[in-house]
Every structure is written in C-alpha cells, then in structure tokens.
Scaffold this motif. Structure first.
Motif, PDB file in Angstrom:
ATOM      1  N   PRO A 184      35.117   0.494  31.736  1.00 44.60           N
ATOM      2  CA  PRO A 184      34.688   0.530  33.141  1.00 44.60           C
ATOM      3  C   PRO A 184      35.611   1.341  34.028  1.00 44.60           C
ATOM      4  CG  PRO A 184      35.758  -1.545  32.644  1.00 44.60           C
ATOM      5  CD  PRO A 184      35.649  -0.806  31.348  1.00 44.60           C
ATOM      6  N   PHE A 185      36.730   1.822  33.496  1.00 41.73           N
ATOM      7  CA  PHE A 185      37.667   2.578  34.315  1.00 41.73           C
ATOM      8  C   PHE A 185      37.493   4.085  34.166  1.00 41.73           C
ATOM      9  CE2 PHE A 185      39.609  -1.510  33.335  1.00 41.73           C
ATOM     10  CZ  PHE A 185      39.838  -1.997  34.613  1.00 41.73           C
ATOM     11  N   ALA A 186      36.632   4.521  33.264  1.00 39.73           N
ATOM     12  CA  ALA A 186      36.378   5.949  33.105  1.00 39.73           C
ATOM     13  C   ALA A 186      35.470   6.465  34.217  1.00 39.73           C
ATOM     14  CB  ALA A 186      35.752   6.239  31.745  1.00 39.73           C
ATOM     15  N   LYS A 187      34.569   5.607  34.700  1.00 41.86           N
ATOM     16  CA  LYS A 187      33.678   5.963  35.803  1.00 41.86           C
ATOM     17  C   LYS A 187      33.863   4.934  36.911  1.00 41.86           C
ATOM     18  CE  LYS A 187      30.055   7.658  32.672  1.00 41.86           C
ATOM     19  NZ  LYS A 187      28.639   7.470  32.268  1.00 41.86           N
ATOM     20  N   LEU A 209      43.182   3.186  39.534  1.00 39.12           N
ATOM     21  CA  LEU A 209      42.586   2.550  38.360  1.00 39.12           C
ATOM     22  C   LEU A 209      41.806   3.513  37.468  1.00 39.12           C
ATOM     23  CD1 LEU A 209      41.268  -0.813  39.885  1.00 39.12           C
ATOM     24  CD2 LEU A 209      43.294  -0.474  38.453  1.00 39.12           C
ATOM     25  N   VAL A 210      41.349   4.649  38.001  1.00 44.95           N
ATOM     26  CA  VAL A 210      40.529   5.549  37.196  1.00 44.95           C
ATOM     27  C   VAL A 210      41.334   6.062  36.004  1.00 44.95           C
ATOM     28  CG1 VAL A 210      41.140   7.587  38.581  1.00 44.95           C
ATOM     29  CG2 VAL A 210      38.993   7.549  37.274  1.00 44.95           C
ATOM     30  N   SER A 211      40.675   6.105  34.841  1.00 43.82           N
ATOM     31  CA  SER A 211      41.335   6.587  33.630  1.00 43.82           C
ATOM     32  C   SER A 211      41.624   8.077  33.739  1.00 43.82           C
ATOM     33  CB  SER A 211      40.445   6.333  32.412  1.00 43.82           C
ATOM     34  OG  SER A 211      40.209   4.958  32.230  1.00 43.82           O
ATOM     35  N   SER A 212      42.654   8.524  33.060  1.00 40.78           N
ATOM     36  CA  SER A 212      42.972   9.949  33.015  1.00 40.78           C
ATOM     37  C   SER A 212      41.786  10.712  32.437  1.00 40.78           C
ATOM     38  CB  SER A 212      44.216  10.180  32.156  1.00 40.78           C
ATOM     39  OG  SER A 212      44.498  11.552  32.053  1.00 40.78           O
ATOM     40  N   GLY A 213      41.352  11.750  33.135  1.00 41.97           N
ATOM     41  CA  GLY A 213      40.182  12.504  32.707  1.00 41.97           C
ATOM     42  C   GLY A 213      38.865  11.877  33.107  1.00 41.97           C
ATOM     43  N   ALA A 266      43.811  13.833  45.877  1.00 44.63           N
ATOM     44  CA  ALA A 266      44.281  12.875  44.876  1.00 44.63           C
ATOM     45  C   ALA A 266      43.706  13.197  43.502  1.00 44.63           C
ATOM     46  CB  ALA A 266      43.898  11.460  45.290  1.00 44.63           C
ATOM     47  N   ALA A 267      42.445  13.636  43.471  1.00 43.82           N
ATOM     48  CA  ALA A 267      41.817  13.993  42.198  1.00 43.82           C
ATOM     49  C   ALA A 267      42.502  15.188  41.564  1.00 43.82           C
ATOM     50  CB  ALA A 267      40.328  14.280  42.406  1.00 43.82           C
ATOM     51  N   GLU A 268      42.845  16.167  42.395  1.00 42.22           N
ATOM     52  CA  GLU A 268      43.533  17.349  41.883  1.00 42.22           C
ATOM     53  C   GLU A 268      44.903  16.981  41.327  1.00 42.22           C
ATOM     54  OE1 GLU A 268      44.965  21.788  43.440  1.00 42.22           O
ATOM     55  OE2 GLU A 268      43.876  20.425  44.775  1.00 42.22           O
ATOM     56  N   ALA A 269      45.609  16.099  42.040  1.00 39.24           N
ATOM     57  CA  ALA A 269      46.948  15.702  41.595  1.00 39.24           C
ATOM     58  C   ALA A 269      46.895  14.764  40.396  1.00 39.24           C
ATOM     59  CB  ALA A 269      47.703  15.037  42.747  1.00 39.24           C
ATOM     60  N   GLY A 270      45.858  13.923  40.335  1.00 37.01           N
ATOM     61  CA  GLY A 270      45.786  12.908  39.290  1.00 37.01           C
ATOM     62  C   GLY A 270      45.024  13.306  38.050  1.00 37.01           C
ATOM     63  N   GLY A 271      44.373  14.461  38.055  1.00 33.83           N
ATOM     64  CA  GLY A 271      43.670  14.924  36.871  1.00 33.83           C
ATOM     65  C   GLY A 271      42.383  14.188  36.573  1.00 33.83           C
ATOM     66  N   PHE A 272      41.659  13.778  37.625  1.00 37.13           N
ATOM     67  CA  PHE A 272      40.351  13.162  37.413  1.00 37.13           C
ATOM     68  C   PHE A 272      39.314  13.873  38.270  1.00 37.13           C
ATOM     69  CE2 PHE A 272      42.443  10.682  40.768  1.00 37.13           C
ATOM     70  CZ  PHE A 272      41.487  10.627  41.759  1.00 37.13           C
ATOM     71  N   ALA A 273      38.054  13.722  37.906  1.00 32.73           N
ATOM     72  CA  ALA A 273      36.965  14.360  38.646  1.00 32.73           C
ATOM     73  C   ALA A 273      36.650  13.556  39.897  1.00 32.73           C
ATOM     74  CB  ALA A 273      35.727  14.476  37.761  1.00 32.73           C
ATOM     75  N   TYR A 274      36.133  14.238  40.901  1.00 33.86           N
ATOM     76  CA  TYR A 274      35.757  13.564  42.142  1.00 33.86           C
ATOM     77  C   TYR A 274      34.479  14.178  42.679  1.00 33.86           C
ATOM     78  CZ  TYR A 274      35.528  12.492  47.094  1.00 33.86           C
ATOM     79  OH  TYR A 274      35.073  12.109  48.329  1.00 33.86           O
ATOM     80  N   GLU A 275      33.595  13.311  43.191  1.00 30.48           N
ATOM     81  CA  GLU A 275      32.307  13.764  43.725  1.00 30.48           C
ATOM     82  C   GLU A 275      31.971  12.961  44.966  1.00 30.48           C
ATOM     83  OE1 GLU A 275      27.637  14.276  42.226  1.00 30.48           O
ATOM     84  OE2 GLU A 275      29.008  12.915  41.180  1.00 30.48           O
ATOM     85  N   LEU A 276      31.447  13.639  45.981  1.00 29.74           N
ATOM     86  CA  LEU A 276      30.969  12.993  47.205  1.00 29.74           C
ATOM     87  C   LEU A 276      29.454  13.084  47.243  1.00 29.74           C
ATOM     88  CD1 LEU A 276      31.372  11.763  50.071  1.00 29.74           C
ATOM     89  CD2 LEU A 276      31.475  14.112  50.927  1.00 29.74           C
ATOM     90  N   MET A 277      28.805  11.939  47.506  1.00 29.70           N
ATOM     91  CA  MET A 277      27.351  11.907  47.628  1.00 29.70           C
ATOM     92  C   MET A 277      26.989  11.200  48.928  1.00 29.70           C
ATOM     93  SD  MET A 277      26.067  10.980  43.764  1.00 29.70           S
ATOM     94  CE  MET A 277      24.378  11.437  44.209  1.00 29.70           C
ATOM     95  N   THR A 278      25.901  11.639  49.540  1.00 31.11           N
ATOM     96  CA  THR A 278      25.395  11.007  50.753  1.00 31.11           C
ATOM     97  C   THR A 278      23.910  10.741  50.567  1.00 31.11           C
ATOM     98  OG1 THR A 278      26.944  12.385  51.986  1.00 31.11           O
ATOM     99  CG2 THR A 278      25.338  11.149  53.255  1.00 31.11           C
ATOM    100  N   PRO A 291      24.587  -0.106  33.012  1.00 34.68           N
ATOM    101  CA  PRO A 291      24.785  -0.823  31.752  1.00 34.68           C
ATOM    102  C   PRO A 291      26.178  -1.400  31.595  1.00 34.68           C
ATOM    103  CG  PRO A 291      25.015   1.522  31.392  1.00 34.68           C
ATOM    104  CD  PRO A 291      24.655   1.351  32.845  1.00 34.68           C
ATOM    105  N   GLY A 292      26.941  -1.517  32.670  1.00 34.39           N
ATOM    106  CA  GLY A 292      28.283  -2.044  32.566  1.00 34.39           C
ATOM    107  C   GLY A 292      29.281  -1.018  32.108  1.00 34.39           C
ATOM    108  N   ASP A 293      29.031   0.252  32.391  1.00 32.97           N
ATOM    109  CA  ASP A 293      29.910   1.311  31.904  1.00 32.97           C
ATOM    110  C   ASP A 293      30.824   1.853  32.996  1.00 32.97           C
ATOM    111  OD1 ASP A 293      28.095   2.615  33.481  1.00 32.97           O
ATOM    112  OD2 ASP A 293      27.704   4.238  32.073  1.00 32.97           O
ATOM    113  N   ARG A 294      30.925   1.148  34.126  1.00 36.98           N
ATOM    114  CA  ARG A 294      31.735   1.661  35.217  1.00 36.98           C
ATOM    115  C   ARG A 294      32.267   0.506  36.056  1.00 36.98           C
ATOM    116  NH1 ARG A 294      27.781   5.403  38.108  1.00 36.98           N
ATOM    117  NH2 ARG A 294      27.037   5.510  35.960  1.00 36.98           N
ATOM    118  N   LEU A 295      33.252   0.827  36.880  1.00 35.90           N
ATOM    119  CA  LEU A 295      33.763  -0.115  37.862  1.00 35.90           C
ATOM    120  C   LEU A 295      33.224   0.301  39.221  1.00 35.90           C
ATOM    121  CD1 LEU A 295      35.749  -2.413  38.719  1.00 35.90           C
ATOM    122  CD2 LEU A 295      37.455  -0.605  39.037  1.00 35.90           C
TER     123      LEU A 295
END
Length: 331
Positions: A184-187, A209-213, A266-278, A291-295
């Motif tokens: 649940p920490f990958a997404k 909490l987001v996993s690396s990558g 923070a995403a650039e520094a931490g090495g994870f993807a980031y997306e904004l949706m409205t 399906p329980g695959d994210r936090l």
C-alpha cells in the motif's frame, strides 16, 4: 494587468484575476514538503480478521523506519493480555498492559502513554466488516476521529500485505518481494475537499511513507454543491459568460499552488512520481474502493463539516488502508 482578450468574458477574467491575487498573497515561493516518518507506532488489536492486515503494516513500518512499536489489545470483552504479548513477541515490540474504560478510551490512553506519533487501528473495532455493512464505521472510530492527537492508520478491510523484505538484514537493504501480497505504500492517493488546515501535514506524511520509486497523487475535489452555486451566482451576473468546469478547476489549482509546488519539489528530491488531478465531485473515481493496493491519505480539519463528512464517508466504503491526518484536538 493582462491585456483585454475579447474571447474571454468579464466574469471569467475577474475570476482568474481574483485567484491570481490570492496566489500572490498566500502562496509565494513554495518550499519542498518535508517528509514525515513515524518514530513510534502503536498497533491496536481487536481480535477480528483485520488484525491479519494490521500486523504486517506495523511490521513494515518498524523494519523500514526503525521506529519503536507498541502493541495494545483494546477489547472490552476479553481482558486477557495474552494476545498482545504474543503479537509483541512476534514483532519484537512492547506489549502494553490492559487499562480500564471503553475501547476508544483504552486506545487514547495507550497513545498518551507511549507518546506515539502514529496509531494503527481496525475499523469497525471489534467486529468483522461484513457484520456491520458498508455504512458504519463504529463508535470507537468516530470517537478516535474526534479525539486522537495523532494520525490514525485505519484498516477497514483485510487484504494481503507484502512484508518488508530485507536482502541483507545486517544492512537493512531491500524492498518488497516480487510476489505475495500488495504494497500500500507504492501508490499513495491524497484527496482534498475545499480548504483544509491539515493539508500540509498530510502531504508531509505522504512524502515520508511513499516507497522509493513509488508515486503520490494529489486529487483536488471540486464539490458539486460549490460548483453549482458558483455557476448559478456568476450566471446571474453575466448570463453569457464562460463559467466552464475547466475555468473553475484552473482556479482551484491556483488556490493550492503552494502545496502542489511543494509536493513537486519533494518528489524530485525523494525519487518518487507525483501527479495532480482536479475533478468534480460527481465524476471523481472512488479511490477508496480499489483492490487494497494503495494507501489513501485524508486530511481531517476538525470542526469543518465538509472535511469530517468526507473522511467519515471514505472510511465506510474503503477497501484500502486510510491514513487520517487530523488538525489539533479542539478544546
């Protein structure tokens, strides 16, 4: 001031210009969101099937962050300490002695005693989810949402969680194995409904909490009632004006420009993807029904009707763990 564009209505330009002024006055230069990670975690047991999900989550946090882990059994019907002791031995944690009171009182006492900064709690407490249906979170959860001084990692439905896998235990390296459950920490998805004083600390927990990558998605939800009211008011002023959904969502994005910029950095520094949706509320996908695959992270501004209602509704129909990050307890 920008030059006149005959393709834009007067009301439309006023809306954009007003939001530009808001952004300049309240946003300024955004600093990166500073990640928050747990130093001390409280695992609350209730004897239901949801303990099978809560324990791997606690084990993951302990292995990944090296945090202290405390275990409390807060059931009212079973006063024995054997369950908490057994789980604590399994997780190399500390079992807390039983205390008096209703379940939520025992949990709040355990939070105060341990000084934890995160509590893992099942919902509904002490009952299997199918026994209460999708429209109840339970009294214990309601009281914790109102009174807990720390974020709550709420487990609503059991699902298989990948254990934190260390290729070299002595070095603490490695991540999740290739198979056997979901991480649940990958997404991580974070939803905001209106202004919310808990938004920035919630974002800090997301980046920590987001996993690396992995990836973090910030979803700004344009409430249907707000959308319709603004359209109606502006239509009275200018029946021929451009009051489109796109224009209102652009205004909403500008309002959260500081948070968006901070998460991007923070995403650039931490090495994870980031997306904004409205999205408009009525068309927004239910990110809590996956399906329980994210936090799912929800900021909770206590005393705000929309914020409290949104969190309560999400808890009643989630298939994912939800991290509720509240503002301070109201006096």
């Amino acid at each position: 001031m920008s030059s006149f564009d005959p393709s834009e209505s007067t009301v439309g330009r006023s809306l954009d210009q007003g939001m530009d002024l808001f952004r300049r006055a309240h946003v300024g230069d955004a600093a990166p969101i500073k990640p928050l990670t747990p130093r001390s975690v409280l695992l609350v047991l209730d004897g239901s099937g949801q303990d099978a999900c809560s324990k791997p989550l606690a084990a993951h946090l302990k292995a990944r962050f090296g945090c202290e882990l405390h275990v409390a059994d807060a059931r009212e019907s079973d006063r024995a300490e054997t369950t908490a002791v057994a789980v604590a031995e399994e997780l190399r944690a500390r079992a807390l002695p039983r205390t008096d009171g209703e379940s939520y009182e025992q949990i709040l006492a355990a939070i105060e005693r341990t000084g934890c900064d995160l509590a893992i709690v099942p919902c509904p407490f002490g009952r299997e989810p199918e026994s209460v249906g999708p429209h109840s979170a339970g009294l214990t959860t309601d009281m914790l949402l109102a009174r807990s001084p720390v974020p709550l990692l709420v487990v609503r439905w059991p699902f298989p969680v990948k254990p934190f896998f260390q290729d070299k235990p002595e070095e603490g390296s490695g991540e999740f194995p290739a198979a056997g459950g979901a991480s649940p920490f990958a997404k991580i998805g974070m939803t905001l409904v209106g202004e919310n004083d808990a938004a920035r600390p919630a974002a800090a927990w997301a980046t920590g909490l987001v996993s690396s990558g992995g990836g973090v998605q910030l979803e700004l939800l344009l409430e249907e009632e707000f959308y319709q009211n603004v359209r109606a008011a502006l239509f009275e002023l200018d029946p021929d004006g451009d009051i489109s959904h796109e224009r209102l969502t652009r205004a909403l994005r500008k309002e959260y420009g500081n948070l968006h910029a901070g998460l991007s950095k923070a995403a650039e520094a931490g090495g994870f993807a980031y997306e904004l949706m409205t999205r408009r509320e009525e068309s927004a996908p239910n990110i809590t029904a996956g399906p329980g695959d994210r936090l799912v992270i929800l900021p909770l501004e206590r005393g705000d009707h929309h914020s409290e209602g949104h969190v309560a509704d999400a808890l009643r129909r989630t298939a994912n763990p939800i991290l509720v990050v509240p503002t301070a307890v109201r006096g």
